[in-house]
Scaffold this motif. Structure first.
Motif, PDB file in Angstrom:
ATOM      1  N   GLY A 318       8.781 -24.294  17.051  1.00 40.61           N
ATOM      2  CA  GLY A 318       8.979 -25.142  18.217  1.00 40.61           C
ATOM      3  C   GLY A 318      10.352 -24.974  18.838  1.00 40.61           C
ATOM      4  O   GLY A 318      11.151 -24.118  18.423  1.00 40.61           O
ATOM      5  N   PRO A 319      10.656 -25.771  19.873  1.00 39.29           N
ATOM      6  CA  PRO A 319      11.963 -25.671  20.540  1.00 39.29           C
ATOM      7  C   PRO A 319      13.089 -26.139  19.620  1.00 39.29           C
ATOM      8  O   PRO A 319      12.898 -26.959  18.730  1.00 39.29           O
ATOM      9  CB  PRO A 319      11.807 -26.605  21.745  1.00 39.29           C
ATOM     10  CG  PRO A 319      10.750 -27.584  21.332  1.00 39.29           C
ATOM     11  CD  PRO A 319       9.804 -26.815  20.460  1.00 39.29           C
ATOM     12  N   GLY A 320      14.276 -25.576  19.873  1.00 40.63           N
ATOM     13  CA  GLY A 320      15.420 -25.977  19.078  1.00 40.63           C
ATOM     14  C   GLY A 320      15.332 -25.469  17.653  1.00 40.63           C
ATOM     15  O   GLY A 320      14.576 -24.556  17.342  1.00 40.63           O
ATOM     16  N   GLY A 321      16.104 -26.046  16.771  1.00 42.88           N
ATOM     17  CA  GLY A 321      16.139 -25.595  15.395  1.00 42.88           C
ATOM     18  C   GLY A 321      15.516 -26.596  14.450  1.00 42.88           C
ATOM     19  O   GLY A 321      15.355 -27.780  14.759  1.00 42.88           O
ATOM     20  N   LYS A 322      15.159 -26.111  13.276  1.00 48.47           N
ATOM     21  CA  LYS A 322      14.668 -26.972  12.203  1.00 48.47           C
ATOM     22  C   LYS A 322      15.068 -26.289  10.908  1.00 48.47           C
ATOM     23  O   LYS A 322      14.501 -25.259  10.540  1.00 48.47           O
ATOM     24  CB  LYS A 322      13.161 -27.165  12.290  1.00 48.47           C
ATOM     25  CG  LYS A 322      12.635 -28.179  11.276  1.00 48.47           C
ATOM     26  CD  LYS A 322      11.120 -28.388  11.427  1.00 48.47           C
ATOM     27  CE  LYS A 322      10.643 -29.463  10.466  1.00 48.47           C
ATOM     28  NZ  LYS A 322       9.175 -29.654  10.524  1.00 48.47           N
TER      29      LYS A 322
END
Length: 468
Positions: A318-322
């Protein structure tokens, strides 16, 4: 008399071409799309139509063969000559989906003739190339004064090729006795170019798999656990990177076992083809050619085995980081195989290689799906030389040789029937197989008819019969 007088053949074909084209257009109006369940009745109607036309042509046997899916068509016409070779012609009567909104200039199932070309779905792939055998056979009989072909002629026309031929191998195995032959002719292929007639001598095989890697039982925090436990996504990337060495050779031990190498003569013939690499790159939508060191582009795509990463994934998308260590990841791999390679052996070799490269803590599964064997006919094969002579008579020029980088059901015929597979096709790259505005060049279609008219006599005089 086994040889067919050229002038008599051309005169007969010229006189009967208008009716032949009318029949072909009638067949093309049947939307036999095997991939669309709602078109199953049309695929059956296509099979029934072909049985009727083969009976009209004179085949004493023409019948629909049922499968667990969509029907095929079988026909046979024995020769009057004792010891005549037996030849099986393969093609397919199903077609790809098509609709005007896809970009067609006319209804894809309402054939139109414009500027010497017939536009319709299936015009080249493959109804046109199947149906030219009917007029070719009639021309052969007329010009030689025969009441039966110079060979024991059989036809097998599949109804599920455009859907991956899921029932074809089983159909061939179930009917192996009736399909027994000395030579297989596949008319579901093409030529290099309109002014460069060619005969394809082989196709690569195919093995496909998904490698799924499992690590932690769930996604876990990369700060608390990263760098201290195995990461499935990292291991998937390491596998992908290890597939090839610095020379772009497949680095899996044993992968090249049994590979039939190109002969010097084959390399010389490939090099003589008018290949424009810049144009090929444009078609490939690529900025550079790259592959196994020591081989040309044509040699790489026709005669060398390959390993390709078709897809790779795992973890957060998905968008951004995890910031996680993902619990799983996967690789989708495909292997194009050449003559001498065994599909089962390659699958075992790949499985052993994957297992040997994974660290403790990573569990894996390999699921194999596609499996198509390669096929290759040597240049000095008598049947191949007979086909080359027949095409040369029709085109009035030297015939060259190619191979096909893709894969198809022809290898099933070779494996089960134990007969060499030859490719007789007159389609050219601009015919737009599977694309909007598919067409066939009418003058080349006529050359296909003429080649077929000469072929049976050439095969009868140049080969020895065994199968019945």
């Amino acid at each position: 008399m086994s040889s067919t007088p050229d002038s008599a053949v051309r005169t007969f074909i010229s006189a009967h071409t208008p009716a032949f084209l009318d029949d072909l257009q009638e067949w093309l109006r049947i939307p036999s799309v095997s991939a669309a369940p709602e078109r199953a009745p049309d695929v059956r109607a296509s099979a029934d139509w072909l049985v009727g036309k083969l009976t009209e042509t004179g085949f004493p046997t023409a019948e629909v063969w049922e499968t667990d899916g969509l029907p095929a068509v079988y026909a046979e016409w024995p020769s009057d000559d004792p010891g005549a070779p037996t030849v099986l012609v393969y093609g397919h009567h199903d077609v790809q989906p098509a609709a005007v909104e896809d970009g067609w200039h006319s209804d894809p199932f309402e054939p139109e003739i414009r500027d010497g070309r017939m536009y319709a779905r299936g015009a080249a792939d493959d109804k046109g190339q199947v149906y030219f055998h009917t007029l070719g056979l009639r021309a052969h009989l007329h010009a030689t004064g025969r009441s039966a072909p110079a060979v024991n002629l059989k036809l097998l026309v599949e109804g599920e090729e455009e859907s991956g031929s899921p029932n074809f191998a089983a159909l061939v195995r179930r009917n192996a006795d009736r399909l027994a032959c000395d030579t297989v002719i596949v008319s579901d292929t093409g030529m290099w170019a309109k002014d460069t007639p060619t005969v394809c001598t082989g196709m690569r095989g195919l093995a496909e798999c998904q490698v799924t890697l499992y690590g932690p039982a769930q996604d876990i925090h990369s700060g608390s656990f990263g760098g201290a436990v195995p990461n499935p996504a990292t291991e998937a990337a390491r596998l992908a990177a290890a597939l090839h060495d610095d020379e772009r050779r497949v680095a899996i031990p044993g992968f090249y076992d049994g590979v039939v190498e190109l002969t010097g003569r084959e390399r010389e013939l490939f090099a003589q083809l008018p290949f424009d690499e810049e144009q090929w790159l444009a078609t490939a939508h690529s900025r550079a050619a790259l592959g196994e060191a020591g081989y040309s582009t044509l040699e790489r795509i026709w005669a060398r085995p390959t390993a390709e990463v078709n897809g790779i994934g795992g973890g957060y998308q998905g968008p951004g980081g995890k910031t996680i260590v993902p619990s799983s990841a996967f690789l989708k791999l495909s292997f194009r195989l050449v003559a001498g390679q065994d599909v089962d052996g390659v699958q075992k070799t790949v499985g052993d290689w994957v297992a040997g490269r994974l660290p403790a803590g990573i569990r894996h599964e390999i699921t194999w799906t596609g499996a198509t064997r390669p096929c290759l006919t040597p240049l000095d094969d008598p049947a191949l030389q007979a086909l080359t002579r027949a095409m040369g008579r029709a085109f009035g020029t030297d015939v060259r040789y190619t191979r096909e980088g893709g894969s198809g059901p022809a290898a099933d015929l070779q494996d089960v029937l134990g007969a060499p597979v030859l490719f007789l096709g007159i389609s050219v790259p601009s015919d737009g197989w599977h694309a909007p505005n598919e067409k066939v060049e009418l003058d080349l279609l006529t050359k296909g008819v003429e080649t077929a008219a000469h072929l049976w006599g050439e095969l009868a005089s140049g080969t020895t019969g065994g199968a019945q």
